[in-house]
Write a protein that holds these residues in place. Sequence first.
Motif, short mmCIF file in Angstrom:
data_model
loop_
_atom_site.label_atom_id
_atom_site.label_comp_id
_atom_site.label_asym_id
_atom_site.label_seq_id
_atom_site.Cartn_x
_atom_site.Cartn_y
_atom_site.Cartn_z
N ARG A 185 0.87 9.34 0.32
CA ARG A 185 1.81 9.41 -0.50
C ARG A 185 1.68 8.92 -1.77
NH1 ARG A 185 7.63 7.93 1.93
NH2 ARG A 185 6.59 6.94 3.28
N ILE A 186 0.95 7.66 -1.82
CA ILE A 186 0.85 7.06 -3.05
C ILE A 186 0.07 7.85 -3.96
CG2 ILE A 186 -0.34 5.00 -4.16
CD1 ILE A 186 0.12 3.53 -1.63
N GLN A 187 -1.06 8.34 -3.67
CA GLN A 187 -1.89 9.10 -4.51
C GLN A 187 -1.33 10.71 -4.55
OE1 GLN A 187 -5.58 8.95 -2.40
NE2 GLN A 187 -6.06 6.94 -3.49
N ALA A 199 -0.73 -7.40 -3.67
CA ALA A 199 -1.22 -6.49 -4.49
C ALA A 199 -0.69 -4.94 -4.59
CB ALA A 199 -2.75 -6.21 -4.34
N SER A 200 -0.50 -4.46 -5.49
CA SER A 200 0.40 -3.01 -5.64
C SER A 200 -1.03 -1.94 -5.60
CB SER A 200 1.19 -2.94 -6.82
OG SER A 200 2.22 -3.74 -6.65
N SER A 209 -6.26 2.43 -3.64
CA SER A 209 -6.02 2.89 -2.65
C SER A 209 -5.37 1.76 -1.97
CB SER A 209 -7.16 3.36 -1.72
OG SER A 209 -8.05 2.16 -1.45
N LEU A 210 -4.75 1.89 -0.84
CA LEU A 210 -4.22 0.88 0.05
C LEU A 210 -5.15 -0.01 0.81
CD1 LEU A 210 -1.15 2.53 2.05
CD2 LEU A 210 -1.15 0.78 0.11
N GLY A 253 -3.81 2.67 6.32
CA GLY A 253 -4.47 3.73 5.60
C GLY A 253 -3.95 4.05 4.22
N SER A 254 -4.82 4.88 3.57
CA SER A 254 -4.40 5.39 2.09
C SER A 254 -3.89 6.48 2.26
CB SER A 254 -5.70 5.17 1.17
OG SER A 254 -6.62 5.95 1.64
#
Length: 162
Positions: free
Chosen positions: A1-3, A101-102, A107-108, A161-162
């Motif tokens: 979701r982040i990316q 860290a954000s 990536s995570l 996971g990322s």
Amino acid sequence: RIQRYRRTATIVMVEVEGLDRLVDRLGETAIDRLVPAVADSLRRNARTADHVARLGTGRFAVLLPETDEVQAINYVERVRTACDLWLASGAVSLRLAIGWASATESSLAEAQVVAASRMFAEMHRAANQQDLPGGPASGAASGPASGTAAGPTTGMEPAFGS
């Protein structure tokens, strides 16, 4: 979701410092009572969407989705406030070392390495302060780690996971 959606998330790494002294003085059963209390403080201060994981005897990770660094610092300070007084006032003085860290564009896994590096840097600073003349002998917690992550790699595998 982040990316995919360009959302932010923050990883917080927490370690209870002083568990060796606690075991030496009071035995393993003291850890069995202490660690769930720390985990409970982490959960009580987290939101429903946040994920708290125990990584080791006294080490935890918290995934804070949709959270930037300012919001993460607020979480860290709430956890410190909830834990520091009773950790420092026990038969063996303990403290929390916390790093975060954000993951916005990284990536995570990369954010976890940075958070762990910050946590270890805070542990190192606290140990150095106790060794200095006039340093805090009680091991009371200091403020959160800040700045960029510097220091050795952790050798840890990513918990998320990322």
